[in-house]
Motif scaffolding. Structure first.
Motif, mmCIF file in Angstrom:
data_model
loop_
_atom_site.group_PDB
_atom_site.id
_atom_site.type_symbol
_atom_site.label_atom_id
_atom_site.label_comp_id
_atom_site.label_asym_id
_atom_site.label_seq_id
_atom_site.Cartn_x
_atom_site.Cartn_y
_atom_site.Cartn_z
ATOM 1 N N THR A 1 0.946 4.588 1.209
ATOM 2 C CA THR A 1 0.189 5.342 2.198
ATOM 3 C C THR A 1 -0.143 6.773 1.804
ATOM 4 O OG1 THR A 1 1.138 3.931 3.899
ATOM 5 C CG2 THR A 1 0.117 5.957 4.637
ATOM 6 N N THR B 1 -2.918 6.757 -0.757
ATOM 7 C CA THR B 1 -4.156 6.236 -0.189
ATOM 8 C C THR B 1 -4.811 7.277 0.707
ATOM 9 O OG1 THR B 1 -3.266 3.992 -0.248
ATOM 10 C CG2 THR B 1 -5.158 4.364 1.179
ATOM 11 N N MET C 1 0.850 -1.186 0.000
ATOM 12 C CA MET C 1 0.000 0.000 0.000
ATOM 13 C C MET C 1 0.885 1.235 0.000
ATOM 14 S SD MET C 1 -3.057 1.088 2.580
ATOM 15 C CE MET C 1 -2.203 1.552 4.057
ATOM 16 N N ASN D 1 -7.821 0.249 -6.640
ATOM 17 C CA ASN D 1 -6.969 -0.554 -5.762
ATOM 18 C C ASN D 1 -6.855 0.081 -4.370
ATOM 19 O OD1 ASN D 1 -6.540 -2.409 -7.788
ATOM 20 N ND2 ASN D 1 -4.583 -1.538 -8.406
ATOM 21 N N HIS D 2 -6.647 1.373 -4.326
ATOM 22 C CA HIS D 2 -6.527 2.062 -3.034
ATOM 23 C C HIS D 2 -7.856 2.040 -2.271
ATOM 24 C CE1 HIS D 2 -2.437 3.648 -3.221
ATOM 25 N NE2 HIS D 2 -2.636 3.809 -4.520
ATOM 26 N N GLN D 3 -8.958 2.238 -2.978
ATOM 27 C CA GLN D 3 -10.265 2.210 -2.321
ATOM 28 C C GLN D 3 -10.589 0.808 -1.806
ATOM 29 O OE1 GLN D 3 -12.064 4.921 -1.479
ATOM 30 N NE2 GLN D 3 -10.305 5.985 -2.312
ATOM 31 N N THR D 4 -10.173 -0.207 -2.537
ATOM 32 C CA THR D 4 -10.365 -1.589 -2.086
ATOM 33 C C THR D 4 -9.578 -1.841 -0.809
ATOM 34 O OG1 THR D 4 -10.767 -2.356 -4.339
ATOM 35 C CG2 THR D 4 -10.094 -4.020 -2.737
ATOM 36 N N THR D 5 -8.346 -1.349 -0.755
ATOM 37 C CA THR D 5 -7.518 -1.495 0.444
ATOM 38 C C THR D 5 -8.169 -0.794 1.629
ATOM 39 O OG1 THR D 5 -5.490 -1.666 -0.851
ATOM 40 C CG2 THR D 5 -5.251 -0.997 1.458
ATOM 41 N N LEU D 6 -8.630 0.433 1.441
ATOM 42 C CA LEU D 6 -9.307 1.158 2.515
ATOM 43 C C LEU D 6 -10.547 0.394 2.986
ATOM 44 C CD1 LEU D 6 -9.042 4.803 1.146
ATOM 45 C CD2 LEU D 6 -7.991 3.945 3.252
ATOM 46 N N LYS E 1 -11.137 -2.866 2.870
ATOM 47 C CA LYS E 1 -10.777 -4.086 3.602
ATOM 48 C C LYS E 1 -10.526 -3.801 5.073
ATOM 49 C CE LYS E 1 -8.692 -6.645 -0.211
ATOM 50 N NZ LYS E 1 -7.421 -7.144 -0.784
ATOM 51 N N HIS E 2 -10.131 -2.570 5.379
ATOM 52 C CA HIS E 2 -9.805 -2.203 6.753
ATOM 53 C C HIS E 2 -10.899 -1.351 7.414
ATOM 54 C CE1 HIS E 2 -5.819 -3.914 6.327
ATOM 55 N NE2 HIS E 2 -5.779 -3.358 5.140
#
Length: 119
Positions: free
Chosen positions: A3, A6, A1, A37-42, A44-45
């Motif tokens: 950071t 993101t 990621m 991709n960044h929105q998917t990472t956000l 997931k958390h």
């Protein structure tokens, strides 16, 4: 990621409200694939929520902010002082703290304000 990217996209989403990938990509000068991709990472958390075709910030930010608030010396000292009049009067109260962007939340040069309002 990555950071910084993101977080920049999270801030962009904060200012835009509910927004799709195309909107975020255009507003941040980033590709749609990268934004997704960044929105998917956000997501997931728990930091954002995806609707049918739009993202919005998630409640995880409130959890983080609440933790920070409870660790601030000002909050620890002020909470009982604010709670007592609230209990006596039945009015709601808020403690507002202005923190410059470049300073940490517990900065000594923060300004605080106390306000009450009817329930």
């Amino acid at each position: 990621m990555q950071t910084p990217k993101t977080l920049a996209l999270a801030e962009e989403l904060m200012w835009r409200g509910s927004c799709g990938v195309t909107c975020l990509a255009g507003g941040s000068n980033r590709g749609k694939n990268m934004v997704h991709n960044h929105q998917t990472t956000l997501g997931k958390h728990g930091y954002n929520v995806k609707g049918v075709d739009k993202y919005q910030l998630g409640l995880k930010f409130l959890e983080v902010g609440g933790h920070i608030r409870k660790s601030m010396e000002l909050y620890v000292v002020a909470e009982p002082e604010i709670k007592s009049p609230m209990d006596e009067t039945g009015r709601l109260a808020n403690l507002l703290v202005e923190v410059p962007n470049s300073m940490p939340a517990a900065a000594s040069n923060s300004r605080a304000a106390f306000c009450t309002h009817s329930a």
